[in-house]
Design a protein around this motif. Structure first.
Motif, PDB file in Angstrom:
ATOM      1  N   VAL A   1      65.251  45.135  37.506  1.00  0.00           N
ATOM      2  CA  VAL A   1      64.532  44.398  36.470  1.00  0.00           C
ATOM      3  C   VAL A   1      63.550  45.381  35.837  1.00  0.00           C
ATOM      4  O   VAL A   1      62.774  46.034  36.550  1.00  0.00           O
ATOM      5  N   TYR A   2      63.597  45.476  34.532  1.00  0.00           N
ATOM      6  CA  TYR A   2      62.750  46.415  33.804  1.00  0.00           C
ATOM      7  C   TYR A   2      61.597  45.654  33.157  1.00  0.00           C
ATOM      8  O   TYR A   2      61.815  44.631  32.487  1.00  0.00           O
ATOM      9  N   TYR A   3      60.395  46.181  33.378  1.00  0.00           N
ATOM     10  CA  TYR A   3      59.179  45.549  32.902  1.00  0.00           C
ATOM     11  C   TYR A   3      58.434  46.451  31.923  1.00  0.00           C
ATOM     12  O   TYR A   3      58.318  47.661  32.141  1.00  0.00           O
ATOM     13  N   CYS A   4      57.892  45.836  30.918  1.00  0.00           N
ATOM     14  CA  CYS A   4      56.999  46.500  29.975  1.00  0.00           C
ATOM     15  C   CYS A   4      55.565  46.301  30.468  1.00  0.00           C
ATOM     16  O   CYS A   4      55.219  45.221  30.975  1.00  0.00           O
ATOM     17  N   HIS A   5      54.749  47.305  30.311  1.00  0.00           N
ATOM     18  CA  HIS A   5      53.364  47.233  30.794  1.00  0.00           C
ATOM     19  C   HIS A   5      52.430  47.974  29.857  1.00  0.00           C
ATOM     20  O   HIS A   5      52.794  48.993  29.248  1.00  0.00           O
ATOM     21  N   THR A   6      51.229  47.463  29.763  1.00  0.00           N
ATOM     22  CA  THR A   6      50.163  48.184  29.104  1.00  0.00           C
ATOM     23  C   THR A   6      48.828  47.716  29.679  1.00  0.00           C
ATOM     24  O   THR A   6      48.790  46.773  30.472  1.00  0.00           O
ATOM     25  N   ALA A   7      47.769  48.386  29.299  1.00  0.00           N
ATOM     26  CA  ALA A   7      46.441  48.008  29.758  1.00  0.00           C
ATOM     27  C   ALA A   7      45.486  48.081  28.583  1.00  0.00           C
ATOM     28  O   ALA A   7      45.593  48.980  27.730  1.00  0.00           O
ATOM     29  N   LEU A   8      44.574  47.134  28.533  1.00  0.00           N
ATOM     30  CA  LEU A   8      43.608  47.080  27.444  1.00  0.00           C
ATOM     31  C   LEU A   8      42.275  46.625  28.004  1.00  0.00           C
ATOM     32  O   LEU A   8      42.206  45.553  28.625  1.00  0.00           O
ATOM     33  N   TRP A   9      41.258  47.439  27.790  1.00  0.00           N
ATOM     34  CA  TRP A   9      39.902  47.122  28.255  1.00  0.00           C
ATOM     35  C   TRP A   9      39.877  46.750  29.737  1.00  0.00           C
ATOM     36  O   TRP A   9      39.229  45.775  30.153  1.00  0.00           O
ATOM     37  N   GLY A  10      40.664  47.508  30.529  1.00  0.00           N
ATOM     38  CA  GLY A  10      40.646  47.330  31.965  1.00  0.00           C
ATOM     39  C   GLY A  10      41.539  46.230  32.492  1.00  0.00           C
ATOM     40  O   GLY A  10      41.579  45.995  33.708  1.00  0.00           O
ATOM     41  N   THR A  11      42.261  45.563  31.630  1.00  0.00           N
ATOM     42  CA  THR A  11      43.154  44.486  32.052  1.00  0.00           C
ATOM     43  C   THR A  11      44.602  44.929  31.884  1.00  0.00           C
ATOM     44  O   THR A  11      44.967  45.452  30.832  1.00  0.00           O
ATOM     45  N   ASP A  12      45.394  44.706  32.950  1.00  0.00           N
ATOM     46  CA  ASP A  12      46.807  45.035  32.884  1.00  0.00           C
ATOM     47  C   ASP A  12      47.608  43.863  32.325  1.00  0.00           C
ATOM     48  O   ASP A  12      47.338  42.701  32.654  1.00  0.00           O
ATOM     49  N   TYR A  13      48.573  44.190  31.505  1.00  0.00           N
ATOM     50  CA  TYR A  13      49.457  43.181  30.932  1.00  0.00           C
ATOM     51  C   TYR A  13      50.899  43.560  31.248  1.00  0.00           C
ATOM     52  O   TYR A  13      51.298  44.717  31.067  1.00  0.00           O
ATOM     53  N   TRP A  14      51.663  42.557  31.690  1.00  0.00           N
ATOM     54  CA  TRP A  14      53.066  42.748  32.049  1.00  0.00           C
ATOM     55  C   TRP A  14      53.936  41.722  31.349  1.00  0.00           C
ATOM     56  O   TRP A  14      53.534  40.576  31.153  1.00  0.00           O
ATOM     57  N   GLY A  15      55.139  42.155  30.998  1.00  0.00           N
ATOM     58  CA  GLY A  15      56.125  41.201  30.557  1.00  0.00           C
ATOM     59  C   GLY A  15      56.792  40.563  31.754  1.00  0.00           C
ATOM     60  O   GLY A  15      56.511  40.914  32.903  1.00  0.00           O
ATOM     61  N   LYS A  16      57.711  39.629  31.501  1.00  0.00           N
ATOM     62  CA  LYS A  16      58.399  38.950  32.593  1.00  0.00           C
ATOM     63  C   LYS A  16      59.631  39.704  33.061  1.00  0.00           C
ATOM     64  O   LYS A  16      60.220  39.358  34.090  1.00  0.00           O
TER      65      LYS A  16
END
Length: 115
Positions: free
Chosen positions: A92-107
């Motif tokens: 399973v491939y996930y997209c990720h980024t971080a902004l202002w110290g918060t991590d964001y992930w796709g499903k």
């Protein structure tokens, strides 16, 4: 807050190609880096590729020379072009980024490499 939605996964034969996309709900131009990770059941999530806001890319050794990460800031979309796929790329491939110290992930989107 940033929402990430991956697409483009599927079943492909060994040696084949796929292009994954990650659509962001906000402008990605403000993001320093965006990444692709992958995870096999029972194993840790591993970093596959990362691209900076300046377009510099780095890759995990198993995918070097076969995968290409890119980003289109105008479309707020991150891509992963995968060539010469191998059965061991199945995950399973996930997209990720971080902004202002918060991590964001796709499903995630499932990639299966099998004959």
């Amino acid at each position: 807050q940033v929402q990430l939605v991956e697409s483009g996964g599927g079943l492909v034969q060994p040696g084949g190609s796929l292009r994954l996309s990650c659509a962001a709900s906000a402008s990605i131009a403000i993001l320093n880096a965006m990444d692709w990770y992958r995870q096999v059941p029972g194993k840790q999530r591993e970093l596959v590729a990362v691209i900076t806001d300046g377009g510099r890319a780095n890759y995990a050794d198993p995918v070097k020379g076969r995968f290409t990460i890119s980003r289109d800031n105008a479309k707020n979309t991150l891509y992963l072009h995968m060539n010469s796929l191998k059965p061991e790329d199945t995950a399973v491939y996930y997209c990720h980024t971080a902004l202002w110290g918060t991590d964001y992930w796709g499903k995630g989107t499932l990639v299966t490499v099998s004959s």
